[in-house]
Design a protein around this motif. Structure first.
Motif, mmCIF file in Angstrom:
data_model
loop_
_atom_site.group_PDB
_atom_site.id
_atom_site.type_symbol
_atom_site.label_atom_id
_atom_site.label_comp_id
_atom_site.label_asym_id
_atom_site.label_seq_id
_atom_site.Cartn_x
_atom_site.Cartn_y
_atom_site.Cartn_z
ATOM 1 N N THR A 283 0.825 -1.212 0.000
ATOM 2 C CA THR A 283 0.000 0.000 0.000
ATOM 3 C C THR A 283 0.856 1.257 0.000
ATOM 4 O O THR A 283 0.542 2.250 -0.669
ATOM 5 N N TYR B 293 -0.773 -8.196 -3.513
ATOM 6 C CA TYR B 293 -1.137 -7.006 -2.736
ATOM 7 C C TYR B 293 -0.715 -5.788 -3.544
ATOM 8 O O TYR B 293 0.462 -5.618 -3.860
ATOM 9 N N ASN C 233 -2.601 0.364 -4.792
ATOM 10 C CA ASN C 233 -3.692 1.306 -5.047
ATOM 11 C C ASN C 233 -5.061 0.733 -4.701
ATOM 12 O O ASN C 233 -6.061 1.084 -5.317
ATOM 13 N N GLU C 234 -5.113 -0.166 -3.715
ATOM 14 C CA GLU C 234 -6.378 -0.826 -3.388
ATOM 15 C C GLU C 234 -6.975 -0.393 -2.051
ATOM 16 O O GLU C 234 -7.949 -0.966 -1.589
ATOM 17 N N GLY C 235 -6.406 0.612 -1.405
ATOM 18 C CA GLY C 235 -6.964 1.065 -0.139
ATOM 19 C C GLY C 235 -6.297 0.418 1.055
ATOM 20 O O GLY C 235 -5.515 -0.527 0.931
ATOM 21 N N ASN C 236 -6.633 0.931 2.242
ATOM 22 C CA ASN C 236 -5.979 0.454 3.466
ATOM 23 C C ASN C 236 -6.974 0.153 4.584
ATOM 24 O O ASN C 236 -6.658 0.285 5.759
ATOM 25 N N LYS C 237 -8.173 -0.247 4.214
ATOM 26 C CA LYS C 237 -9.194 -0.596 5.194
ATOM 27 C C LYS C 237 -9.327 -2.111 5.304
ATOM 28 O O LYS C 237 -9.138 -2.844 4.324
ATOM 29 N N TYR D 197 -9.984 -8.954 4.336
ATOM 30 C CA TYR D 197 -9.235 -8.261 3.293
ATOM 31 C C TYR D 197 -8.611 -6.978 3.839
ATOM 32 O O TYR D 197 -9.190 -6.306 4.696
ATOM 33 N N TYR D 198 -7.428 -6.672 3.319
ATOM 34 C CA TYR D 198 -6.829 -5.355 3.507
ATOM 35 C C TYR D 198 -6.849 -4.713 2.134
ATOM 36 O O TYR D 198 -6.121 -5.156 1.237
ATOM 37 N N GLY D 199 -7.692 -3.716 1.970
ATOM 38 C CA GLY D 199 -7.935 -3.218 0.623
ATOM 39 C C GLY D 199 -8.767 -4.239 -0.124
ATOM 40 O O GLY D 199 -9.848 -4.628 0.318
ATOM 41 N N GLU D 200 -8.251 -4.750 -1.234
ATOM 42 C CA GLU D 200 -8.994 -5.721 -2.033
ATOM 43 C C GLU D 200 -8.334 -7.095 -2.074
ATOM 44 O O GLU D 200 -8.735 -7.942 -2.865
#
Length: 543
Positions: free
Chosen positions: A130, A375, A378-382, A407-410
């Motif tokens: 990320t 991983y 650019n897939e987010g950090n939620k 999941y962390y991101g996607e």
């Protein structure tokens, strides 16, 4: 060579003189007779032993000193190991004190060494991707020789290397030695003190992760015995850490992480991919199925496996070995979680029907060796998750199967398949029980993420495909529909009420945990495999 610390249990250490520390430290999840030792990425055997390459690659190792002494190559290897022990001031020659014997005694306390959990490793890699951080790999040479002992331990002089002028004397161990049960723990204490002296802090939620944060830098370290992975920013801080460690231990700087505990890691343009292609090939070779026909799914829809006393018994040792190997493959393969989890229930008295099912799993592995997880930066950090259950499918006891994936991101970082401990009276109750298990994992993951990134804890969303179960979770009042459910499963209600997690509905078509709870039809399985984030990394490499 025999060691003792109080009771009549003996330990022969002859072989330890020519084994590396990786040979003497087995991966816990793996069967003892199957070699799961990492290929170690870019490390060469020359880094470990300068002149023993042929010996370490030999398949027929001598079982004792008498066999080894007939070959000068093994003599040379043993001398090299003893030289490293002497240089490290591991022992001192002395007269055996009265009342002591040079044998092993059990007067030590803890013998285990904390190792980082695999889901924590995956989270580390996802965080690094990320932020587009590089992940580096360090290995401590002769790690177990660095640990300091608290106990008084005496060992006889090794056979073939007894000093004539000191015949009758023994060695008193100052530091840990290969073969000592205390050695892993002693090494861990030494490493822990070293990292703390460099201003790293141990993570309270994961004992094998250390963090170091300042205004301008962040470093994260994951420890698995003597293997250290490090990531963070800026790069000069990583280089500084490497230099500091090399001052304290003899290290192998393996550069960018490429191979870790049987997992192949690829770092490209900030993205990090993991797979176990080489390990999958090892399993197929062990099973004699390198040339088997491939299959598209690991388990056919409607497959029903039971614990029966009928049918032909199969070799239980081989069955357990294959199960152990496949379970280790689950570190990068959530698509195998259900089939391997189900087959794990029959290890006590496996029958031909169970071995036949394993062979189908292996045929599926043959066709998907290069599948893994990527991983992306650019897939987010939620963090968010999916919880599902099968109600009484493929069990004699009528218990459901819980499937959880986070999941962390996607990209997936944590997943599990488990038979539920309690018989549910409806699919609603089964989903309720599964969601409670997901809630406990969600709390750990969100708190771990907060500790590693020094960010505020955020609510985790869990997706469930049963509206009745969701209504039950969101209702803090006990009523007739839930009074018979074990109290511990109502924990999720408290989590929802405190807003630690939130539960949302997802249609079964997009329920990513579905693949973890039951055997699916061919087309649906292939669709769900893609949906959960698993893909052919060989094709990605070509692209």
């Amino acid at each position: 060579m025999i060691i003792r610390v109080n009771s009549p249990v003996t330990l022969n250490l002859t072989q330890s003189y020519y084994q590396s520390d990786h040979d003497s430290t087995q991966i816990i999840d793996s069967p003892s007779h199957f070699d799961h030792t990492s290929l170690r990425g870019f490390r060469t055997l020359k880094d470990i032993y300068e002149n023993t390459k042929e010996l370490l690659l030999a398949e027929d190792e001598p079982k004792n000193y008498k066999e080894a002494s007939s070959d000068q190559k093994w003599i040379k290897a043993m001398k090299a190991e003893l030289d490293s022990i002497n240089r490290n001031n591991t022992w001192e020659l002395t007269t055996l004190p009265r009342g002591h014997k040079a044998q092993l005694k059990m007067d030590f306390e803890e013998v285990f060494t904390p190792v980082v959990r695999m889901e924590a490793i995956r989270l580390l890699l996802a965080i690094a991707a990320t932020n587009k951080w590089e992940v580096h790999h360090l290995d401590v040479k002769f790690a177990f020789l660095h640990g300091d002992l608290k106990e008084e331990v005496y060992v006889t002089q090794p056979e073939g290397f007894i000093k004539r002028q000191d015949n009758g004397k023994v060695y008193r161990l100052i530091k840990a030695l290969y073969g000592l049960r205390q050695a892993p723990r002693a090494w861990n204490i030494k490493l822990d003190n070293t990292l703390k002296s460099l201003d790293f802090k141990k993570c309270a939620l994961e004992q094998a992760i250390y963090t170091k944060t300042s205004k301008d830098s962040t470093l994260l370290i994951g420890v698995y015995v003597d293997d250290l992975i490090i990531t963070g920013t800026p790069k000069k801080e990583i280089d500084k850490f490497k230099a500091q460690m090399e001052e304290k231990f003899k290290m192998s700087d393996l550069g960018l992480l490429a191979y870790y505990l049987g997992i192949e890691v690829t770092q490209t343009n900030g993205d990090i991919s993991i797979k176990q292609s080489a390990y999958a090939s090892k399993i197929l070779k062990e099973a004699g199925m390198l040339d088997c026909n491939e299959t598209l799914i690991p388990m056919d829809l409607g497959t029903r496996l039971t614990k029966i006393n009928e049918g032909t018994m199969v070799n239980s040792t081989k069955y357990r070995s294959l199960i152990g190997c496949l379970r280790y493959l689950l570190h990068t393969r959530p698509d195998l979680s259900y089939s391997v989890g189900l087959l794990s229930r029959f290890m006590q008295e496996p029958r031909e029907q169970h071995m036949k099912a394993i062979r189908q799993v292996l045929r599926y592995v043959k066709g998907t060796k290069d599948y893994g997880i990527t991983y992306k930066h650019n897939e987010g950090n939620k963090i968010h998750g999916f919880s599902d259950s099968s109600y009484g499918v493929n069990t004699q006891e009528g218990k459901g199967t819980t499937g959880i994936i986070f999941y962390y991101g996607e990209s997936p970082i944590s997943w599990s398949t488990q038979k539920q401990a309690t018989v549910a009276l409806s699919s609603c109750e089964s989903e309720f029980i599964a969601a409670t298990a997901a809630a406990t994992q969600a709390l750990w993951l969100k708190r771990l993420l907060s500790k590693l990134t020094h960010s505020k804890e955020e609510k985790v969303t869990i997706m469930v495909d049963n509206k009745s179960a969701i209504a039950l979770m969101k209702n803090p009042v006990f009523h007739g529909r839930s009074k018979h459910i074990d109290t511990k499963y109502h924990f999720i209600r408290e989590c929802v009420e405190k807003e630690d997690i939130q539960v949302e509905f997802v249609s079964g078509e997009y329920q990513k945990a579905d693949i973890l709870t039951k055997a699916l039809p061919k087309i649906k399985f292939l669709t769900m495999r893609q949906l959960i984030g698993l893909k052919d990394l060989r094709q990605s490499d070509c692209d």
